[in-house]
Design a protein around this motif. Structure first.
Motif, mmCIF file in Angstrom:
data_model
loop_
_atom_site.group_PDB
_atom_site.id
_atom_site.type_symbol
_atom_site.label_atom_id
_atom_site.label_comp_id
_atom_site.label_asym_id
_atom_site.label_seq_id
_atom_site.Cartn_x
_atom_site.Cartn_y
_atom_site.Cartn_z
ATOM 1 N N VAL A 95 0.859 -1.176 0.000
ATOM 2 C CA VAL A 95 0.000 0.000 0.000
ATOM 3 C C VAL A 95 0.901 1.233 0.000
ATOM 4 O O VAL A 95 1.918 1.253 0.689
ATOM 5 C CB VAL A 95 -0.899 -0.016 1.267
ATOM 6 C CG1 VAL A 95 -1.532 1.338 1.514
ATOM 7 C CG2 VAL A 95 -1.948 -1.105 1.157
ATOM 8 N N SER A 258 -8.080 1.608 -0.370
ATOM 9 C CA SER A 258 -7.166 0.671 0.273
ATOM 10 C C SER A 258 -5.785 0.612 -0.357
ATOM 11 O O SER A 258 -4.842 0.151 0.264
ATOM 12 C CB SER A 258 -7.781 -0.726 0.253
ATOM 13 O OG SER A 258 -8.166 -1.073 -1.053
ATOM 14 N N ARG A 259 -5.577 1.045 -1.583
ATOM 15 C CA ARG A 259 -4.278 0.868 -2.219
ATOM 16 C C ARG A 259 -3.388 2.087 -2.051
ATOM 17 O O ARG A 259 -2.198 1.986 -1.956
ATOM 18 C CB ARG A 259 -4.446 0.506 -3.703
ATOM 19 C CG ARG A 259 -5.275 -0.759 -3.974
ATOM 20 C CD ARG A 259 -4.743 -2.011 -3.259
ATOM 21 N NE ARG A 259 -3.297 -2.111 -3.248
ATOM 22 C CZ ARG A 259 -2.540 -2.421 -4.284
ATOM 23 N NH1 ARG A 259 -3.086 -2.717 -5.439
ATOM 24 N NH2 ARG A 259 -1.244 -2.479 -4.177
ATOM 25 N N ASP B 92 -14.495 -1.193 0.032
ATOM 26 C CA ASP B 92 -13.523 -2.280 -0.060
ATOM 27 C C ASP B 92 -14.133 -3.661 -0.229
ATOM 28 O O ASP B 92 -13.409 -4.622 -0.485
ATOM 29 C CB ASP B 92 -12.639 -2.282 1.184
ATOM 30 C CG ASP B 92 -11.294 -1.654 0.868
ATOM 31 O OD1 ASP B 92 -11.008 -1.474 -0.325
ATOM 32 O OD2 ASP B 92 -10.558 -1.353 1.811
#
Lengths: 367, 367
Positions: A95, A258-259, B92
């Motif tokens: 990430v 999330s990334r 997500d």
């Protein structure tokens, strides 16, 4: 190597493999080839990225700091994200958590041209939280959207933005929408003395967006919304540079969760490239951002950073009138609250519901 | 509602909640407000997205099909991805797995202008796999990159692309790079009769990329590389539309691996917007794509689809000469193999290593 450009990753790995993995990321994000095959001394000493720190954060998670050469970026926002995360975005174990931007690079982008102070000044707001609502649903013709905008304005809201789904569709072309809505808001201002600002959403490629900016200018619009991850970071920044007198709201569509850590992408990078306000999903609404993420994002948008103006944190997404005090306690007054659907759901009571929203903010802000 | 535009999601949920979750996604991706607050009949019947199928795939994973109104897209690639995944990218628990594109919309984008056949024709290749290598590391000055390009060409490779890290940096400005490399390849062609095509990488906003295209044209370049997720999908497509005589390679930087399924994003959407070749990380190299993902991606790029030309699947990332037969067995001849670092690692044997790569492909392809 110019000092200062660093990518901070969170990497899933075990202790025995993290050093190799960290080095592999540094190579991937810089020269992208076997280092032993590089003959050039300058490339080896100045361009190959270096792992500067590895620190365990949790079981199986490490924070890895990689120093990159600022020369690899030039002054291109697209190339900056490419250097920070281009190929590594394809690796699911990493990430992009944070980034350090050297002063010279930060100054070349310049951050918000108006920022918190400018957005307050435009609507005659003193030292209080700002208010915003959204025109939707998409599918309505311009005059129906204008009727909603007028009600928001009569309720006293500061900014009325397009839903990010409003683009340049046949049922509501950009130009017709602006031609209907901007005058409607000006009429309310003339009647009540209270200015609500329309923030239309730009879409398409840079050529289309420039044409839309020109249309917006014709109608006296001075704030616009862009979704930088859809428009491209470089295209977004170009609009900011070319139009320093206009304010820009950044929308998080396609920004994920999330990334790339939202505090970095939305709070820091969108601000760096010139977002005067950054819209993001509030905790406890329809989206999954935690209170900690929201707090970190708001702090990143507002922090003292390389002399840049603060960008207004604008939490949104399933917000309601009842949560106004809680949100202002959480974010403080340096924020803009965006309530869309919950106001529209009041239908014929839209003006009153908007007025109640505005009153709740002003009461809290002055309290 | 125009029939045909559908988003296919994979959603983590349990059986008791999936119906509500699916409906919430449909609302989020269309009107983004409480449906009961919508008064307009046309919006209710034509714009609000509908869940058309829910199917369990694994324990805790469901496939959800949502029908969207094609009118919401107009003809804008950015708005298409916005409608398919804009806000839902922030959730997500959802992956965008696939999409159905109605014929009229597909034809308006038009897909590759050259495709597999065109890329073969440019280099005089018959019915065989194509070969490609990459110029790196970034940091080298133009003349050093040109020297590498010349060696690749003498080895007989079909296409020589820029590393995607090569942008418009001070140490190797785009114009100087093209001015050094394109003539170097032409000189080899005049000497050997074998044409290697240079594929420079475009960077920056659309204005910069257009300027770069003009420079490339001056030097007779007829193929270019773009990273659509960095450039913006609409900007990429605009370049394709405006330059139908040029071929475009799409690079996967910032495309991720897990939030939008690579077969959809790279194989289908990049092709839809006009990529003649789609570069992607091969299985078993430095990246985590599985053989199944790679196969699905290649099939999507090549499939009979709305009358569009096939886009050349171009696996890359840690490939080696030894793997050529395996890769050709796996992908067949309708592919372009890209080996970069493993050839460059041969240093003074670069011409011979490239020739061995080319021979391995031609041997297999004719075998």
């Amino acid at each position: 190597m110019s000092p200062g450009l660093e990518a901070v990753y969170r990497v899933r790995a075990d202790a025995s493999s993290i050093e190799d993995r960290a080095r592999a990321i540094a190579v991937e994000q810089s020269v992208e080839m076997p280092v032993e095959a590089i003959e050039d001394e300058t490339v080896l000493s100045s361009i190959v990225a270096r792992v500067v720190a590895i620190e365990q954060r949790d079981v199986g998670t490490f924070e890895v700091r990689v120093a990159l050469a600022a020369e690899t970026v030039g002054r291109d926002p697209g190339q900056l994200i490419n250097m920070l995360f281009g190929n590594t975005s394809i690796h699911d174990d990493v990430v992009l958590h944070d980034a350090e931007i050297p002063g010279e690079l930060a100054r070349s982008f310049g951050g918000p041209r108006h920022g918190l102070h400018g957005l307050r000044e435009k609507v005659g707001a003193r030292d209080r939280a700002l208010t915003c609502s959204a025109l939707k649903p998409q599918g309505l013709p311009p005059e129906r959207l204008a009727a909603l905008a007028e009600k928001f304005a009569r309720g006293g809201v500061d900014y009325v933005k397009d839903d990010h789904g409003l683009a340049d569709q046949a049922y509501s072309p950009f130009a017709a929408r602006v031609a209907a809505i901007a005058p409607a808001l000006r009429a309310v201002e003339q009647a009540t003395g209270r200015a609500a600002r329309y923030v239309p959403s730009l879409s398409g490629d840079l050529v289309s967006m420039r044409r839309q900016v020109a249309v917006a200018r014709e109608f006296g619009v001075d704030a616009l919304m862009v979704a930088p991850m859809i428009a491209g970071l470089a295209g977004f920044h170009r609009l900011v540079r070319d139009n320093p007198d206009l304010a820009f709201f950044a929308h998080p569509a396609l920004a994920g969760a999330s990334r790339i850590a939202p505090p970095l992408l939305i709070g820091k990078l969108f601000r760096l490239f010139g977002a005067d306000a950054v819209v993001f999903p509030n905790y406890g609404g329809r989206f999954g951002y935690s209170p900690e993420i929201c707090r970190a994002l708001a702090r990143a948008a507002l922090a003292d950073w390389q002399g840049m103006r603060p960008s207004v944190p604008t939490p949104a997404g399933g917000m309601s009138l009842e949560r106004v005090p809680e949100m202002l306690d959480f974010y403080g007054k340096d924020t803009m609250l965006l309530i869309g659907g919950a106001l529209l759901a009041e239908r014929e009571r839209l003006v009153e519901a908007t007025a109640a929203f505005v009153a709740a903010v002003e009461r809290h802000g002055h309290g």
